[in-house]
Design a protein around this motif. Structure first.
Motif, PDB file in Angstrom:
ATOM      1  N   MET A   1       0.973  -1.164  -0.059  1.00  0.00           N
ATOM      2  CA  MET A   1      -0.075  -0.118   0.026  1.00  0.00           C
ATOM      3  C   MET A   1       0.663   1.267   0.130  1.00  0.00           C
ATOM      4  SD  MET A   1      -2.634   1.367   2.861  1.00  0.00           S
ATOM      5  CE  MET A   1      -3.855   1.048   1.881  1.00  0.00           C
TER       6      MET A   1
ATOM      7  N   ASP B   1      -4.680  -1.911   3.897  1.00  0.00           N
ATOM      8  CA  ASP B   1      -4.807  -2.616   2.683  1.00  0.00           C
ATOM      9  C   ASP B   1      -6.155  -3.618   2.726  1.00  0.00           C
ATOM     10  OD1 ASP B   1      -3.466  -2.470   0.402  1.00  0.00           O
ATOM     11  OD2 ASP B   1      -1.631  -3.051   1.544  1.00  0.00           O
TER      12      ASP B   1
ATOM     13  N   SER C   1      -6.147  -7.162   5.093  1.00  0.00           N
ATOM     14  CA  SER C   1      -5.148  -7.152   5.960  1.00  0.00           C
ATOM     15  C   SER C   1      -5.828  -7.395   7.552  1.00  0.00           C
ATOM     16  CB  SER C   1      -4.131  -5.710   5.881  1.00  0.00           C
ATOM     17  OG  SER C   1      -3.583  -5.892   4.782  1.00  0.00           O
TER      18      SER C   1
ATOM     19  N   ARG D   1      -0.711 -10.830   0.952  1.00  0.00           N
ATOM     20  CA  ARG D   1      -0.946 -10.080   2.146  1.00  0.00           C
ATOM     21  C   ARG D   1       0.189 -10.475   3.204  1.00  0.00           C
ATOM     22  NH1 ARG D   1      -2.487  -7.167  -0.617  1.00  0.00           N
ATOM     23  NH2 ARG D   1      -4.507  -6.059  -0.973  1.00  0.00           N
TER      24      ARG D   1
ATOM     25  N   GLU E   1       3.417  -8.970   2.783  1.00  0.00           N
ATOM     26  CA  GLU E   1       3.564  -7.597   3.174  1.00  0.00           C
ATOM     27  C   GLU E   1       3.573  -7.277   4.922  1.00  0.00           C
ATOM     28  OE1 GLU E   1       0.976  -6.098  -0.609  1.00  0.00           O
ATOM     29  OE2 GLU E   1       0.161  -5.997   1.187  1.00  0.00           O
TER      30      GLU E   1
ATOM     31  N   ARG F   1      -9.707   3.052   1.290  1.00  0.00           N
ATOM     32  CA  ARG F   1      -8.583   4.270   1.365  1.00  0.00           C
ATOM     33  C   ARG F   1      -9.036   5.644   1.391  1.00  0.00           C
ATOM     34  NH1 ARG F   1      -3.057   4.401   0.694  1.00  0.00           N
ATOM     35  NH2 ARG F   1      -2.264   6.389  -0.539  1.00  0.00           N
TER      36      ARG F   1
END
Lengths: 207, 207
Positions: free
Chosen positions: A1, A19, A22, A55, A58, B20
DNA sequence: CAGCATCCGCTTTGATACTG
DNA sequence: CAGTATCAAAGCGGATGCTG
């Protein structure tokens, strides 16, 4: 992200767990402990396998999850939360409490897994009579049953309780409604929910 | 945002505010109160104008924000949080507390606005001597200064305090480090941060 | 100027197929 | 079981244009 590049704790948190998917992965590991990849995937229904792999990578880089290398050869590789990852529990509780108000009129087609109930239970129930010592309520609204341990706050565990002081069984909606004090036992029993044990236990933990 | 379709409070919350930028918009309105579109945009640096318009619309449909129709004709249209939107404060606090640990080594190029400090202040400071009555600390780490009202918990307001019991001024990193007990006053003064008032006030509120 | 809407290149996501 | 590969669709970011 992509980072928000703002010197603000909220923005920094969202840089890491903002994200899509997540926080649901974190939820799953936080509730159930270390999981293998496929079990994790089943716990987050709807996620595509490539996204789950992305994910995990990350979150691993951010220090939120780690792959537990088992000493036993041949044992499956487990994915677990780090301590920093466990620190997200208050975030899950706050989100769960806020979002819980939407559960009442959610579509029946929603996926459901009984262990997800631990979050609203821990986040919402209170021990209003801390002087009464320890008590255990078993909540049966699917598999697995959940132990709610009352006394010195509220803690939950997955699995049946050895000798519970109370057992509530029924569909998740009604069970939550009863436990949160939005529905009386009478009405709940009409909906097929049963409670066995001392009703004082219910009154003790209702918010 | 596409729904996760999971019967879980966390998932439901993320269905609504998981997009977001959404929670940063809520942060801004929660800290500063009703804002006009352009002021809101300045408070969420980096957001594209079309996305801000999109998010406001989505949050409005979800009942998180509302457009305050002013009775005064010609007055600018204000965007404000609804009661349900205000309910997200615990989420912001939890995220802010968790993400705050990344602030220490964040890049100097990050955008910063002084009012963002109210979240870590409210979420982290404690009143450890509730019997001592009300006191006010003024925090100056940019514009506007922030009043931290101690007594019956911690509350913050934007703007200078009329007659503060203490004033701390400096760069945001050092000021937060001092207030959170990660740095002593001695070291902070070497970094250009000053405190005037009774040091007991600091000890009273440190976590 | 405030408050958007439109357009366009780029990135992320979702669904499925495939592999060691 | 634990992923990778592929590709279409959706979302995002940046620039610019329009309207009261």
């Amino acid at each position: 992200m992509r980072s928000y590049d703002q010197w603000c704790g909220v923005a920094k948190a969202l840089d890491i767990v903002g994200d899509r998917w997540s926080l649901l992965i974190v939820r799953e590991l936080s509730i159930r402990g270390p999981l293998r990849y496929t079990d994790l995937q089943r716990g987050v229904p709807g996620i595509a396998t490539n996204l789950l792999a992305d994910r995990i990578r990350e979150l691993e880089q951010a220090g939120i999850v780690a792959r537990a290398i088992s000493e036993v050869p041949g044992a499956p590789q487990l994915i677990r939360l780090t301590e920093r990852g466990e620190g997200l529990r208050p975030v899950l509780h706050a989100l769960g409490r806020w979002g819980g108000s939407d559960l009442a009129d959610a579509p029946r087609t929603d996926a459901f897994q009984a262990h997800w109930l631990t979050i609203p239970l821990e986040a919402t129930l209170r021990d209003r009579k801390p002087d009464r010592g320890r008590a255990v309520l078993e909540v049966r609204a699917g598999e697995p049953p959940i132990q709610v341990e009352v006394g010195d706050g509220i803690r939950t565990r997955l699995g049946p309780a050895p000798s519970p002081d109370g057992v509530i069984s029924g569909d998740p909606r009604t069970v939550l409604a009863v436990l949160f004090g939005r529905m009386g036992l009478e009405d709940a029993e009409k909906a097929g929910t049963t409670f066995r044990g001392d009703p004082k236990l219910l009154r003790r933990i209702r918010p």
